[in-house]
Write a protein that holds these residues in place. Structure first.
Motif, PDB file in Angstrom:
ATOM      1  N   UNK A  98      55.364  51.191  39.926  1.00 56.96           N
ATOM      2  CA  UNK A  98      55.424  50.037  39.187  1.00 56.96           C
ATOM      3  C   UNK A  98      54.347  48.929  39.716  1.00 56.96           C
ATOM      4  N   UNK A  99      53.795  48.106  39.178  1.00 54.16           N
ATOM      5  CA  UNK A  99      52.835  47.287  39.428  1.00 54.16           C
ATOM      6  C   UNK A  99      52.842  46.599  40.989  1.00 54.16           C
ATOM      7  N   UNK A 100      54.055  46.311  41.058  1.00 55.41           N
ATOM      8  CA  UNK A 100      54.551  45.493  42.276  1.00 55.41           C
ATOM      9  C   UNK A 100      54.442  46.613  43.622  1.00 55.41           C
ATOM     10  N   UNK A 101      54.994  47.817  43.281  1.00 53.95           N
ATOM     11  CA  UNK A 101      54.789  49.047  44.076  1.00 53.95           C
ATOM     12  C   UNK A 101      53.505  49.260  44.559  1.00 53.95           C
ATOM     13  N   UNK A 102      52.364  49.294  43.464  1.00 65.36           N
ATOM     14  CA  UNK A 102      51.136  49.634  43.702  1.00 65.36           C
ATOM     15  C   UNK A 102      50.428  48.642  44.608  1.00 65.36           C
ATOM     16  N   UNK A 103      50.760  47.207  44.159  1.00 70.59           N
ATOM     17  CA  UNK A 103      50.080  46.165  44.996  1.00 70.59           C
ATOM     18  C   UNK A 103      50.487  46.293  46.448  1.00 70.59           C
ATOM     19  N   UNK A 104      51.794  46.385  46.554  1.00 68.12           N
ATOM     20  CA  UNK A 104      52.303  46.620  48.054  1.00 68.12           C
ATOM     21  C   UNK A 104      51.643  47.713  48.812  1.00 68.12           C
ATOM     22  N   UNK A 105      51.577  48.772  48.124  1.00 70.18           N
ATOM     23  CA  UNK A 105      50.906  49.834  48.626  1.00 70.18           C
ATOM     24  C   UNK A 105      49.543  49.488  49.081  1.00 70.18           C
ATOM     25  N   UNK A 106      48.728  49.080  48.209  1.00 67.54           N
ATOM     26  CA  UNK A 106      47.495  48.685  48.438  1.00 67.54           C
ATOM     27  C   UNK A 106      47.112  47.654  49.593  1.00 67.54           C
ATOM     28  N   UNK A 107      47.853  46.575  49.700  1.00 66.81           N
ATOM     29  CA  UNK A 107      48.035  45.632  50.734  1.00 66.81           C
ATOM     30  C   UNK A 107      48.424  46.426  52.207  1.00 66.81           C
ATOM     31  N   UNK A 108      49.163  47.435  52.289  1.00 70.40           N
ATOM     32  CA  UNK A 108      49.601  47.882  53.272  1.00 70.40           C
ATOM     33  C   UNK A 108      48.448  49.026  53.956  1.00 70.40           C
ATOM     34  N   UNK A 109      47.808  49.415  52.848  1.00 66.05           N
ATOM     35  CA  UNK A 109      46.891  50.587  53.185  1.00 66.05           C
ATOM     36  C   UNK A 109      45.526  49.984  53.345  1.00 66.05           C
TER      37      UNK A 109
END
Length: 164
Positions: free
Chosen positions: A145-156
Motif C-alpha cells: 500500500x502507499x502507506x507501507x511504502x511511505x513507512x518503509x522509505x522513512x525507515x530506510x
C-alpha cells in the motif's frame, strides 16, 4: 487559461469567453504599453496560479479588498473577521504577511503575492530519482500500500527531507 490547458487555441479560447483574438494573445503572451509612440512598460502574461479557481478556505481577492476597506473605516480585527466569516487570526496574519515595503496593506498586491506563494509546478522527487522510482515501482508490483511504502522509505532513509 483552463481552455488553453485543455488544448484550445488562443483564438478559440478567446472567442469562447467572448473576447477578441487580440485580447486572448495579450492574456497568453503579455503585451507592451505605449505612450506617445514609445514603449513605457510591459504587462506580463496571466499567471495560471493567479487566475485559477482556488478553494474557499483561502482568502479571495474580494476578501482582501473588504479587509482593506474595513481597515480604512477603523474596524478592529474581530469585527473584520466577523464580517468575513473568518477567524480573527486569519485577519491579523493577512496584513502582517502581505504589507508592502511602501507601507500599508494593498489588497491587489497582497493577492498577487499570495498567488506567488501558492504551490508551484515542480518536478516531484520520484520523477528526478530513478532509484527511488524503481524501489516504489517494485513495492507497488508486490502489492504494497502507499502507506507501507511511505513507512518503509522513512525507515530506510530517515535523513531524507520530506519536502524539497
Amino acid at each position: 487559461m483552463r481552455l488553453r490547458d485543455q488544448g484550445w487555441s488562443i483564438g478559440a479560447a478567446a472567442r469562447e469567453v467572448g473576447a477578441s483574438r487580440t485580447a486572448g494573445y495579450n492574456w497568453a503572451r503579455g503585451y507592451k504599453t505605449y505612450r506617445d509612440g514609445a514603449v513605457v512598460g510591459f504587462v506580463p502574461a496571466l499567471d495560471q496560479r493567479e487566475v485559477r479557481q482556488i478553494s474557499p478556505r483561502f482568502l479571495s481577492e474580494d476578501d482582501r479588498v473588504r479587509i482593506a476597506d474595513l481597515q480604512h473605516t477603523g474596524a478592529r480585527e474581530n469585527e473584520i473577521a466577523a464580517a468575513l466569516g473568518r477567524a480573527p487570526s486569519t485577519i491579523s496574519r493577512e496584513p502582517a504577511r502581505n504589507t508592502t515595503s511602501q507601507g500599508g496593506y494593498r489588497p491587489f498586491e497582497a493577492h498577487r503575492l499570495s498567488a506567488g506563494r501558492r504551490g508551484c509546478d515542480r518536478v516531484r522527487r520520484i520523477d528526478r530519482n530513478t532509484r527511488l522510482w524503481a524501489v516504489v515501482d517494485e513495492q507497488l508490483q508486490s502489492r504494497w500500500s502507499p502507506q507501507q511504502i511511505s513507512r518503509h522509505l522513512e525507515e530506510t532513509s530517515p535523513t531524507t527531507p520530506r519536502c524539497d
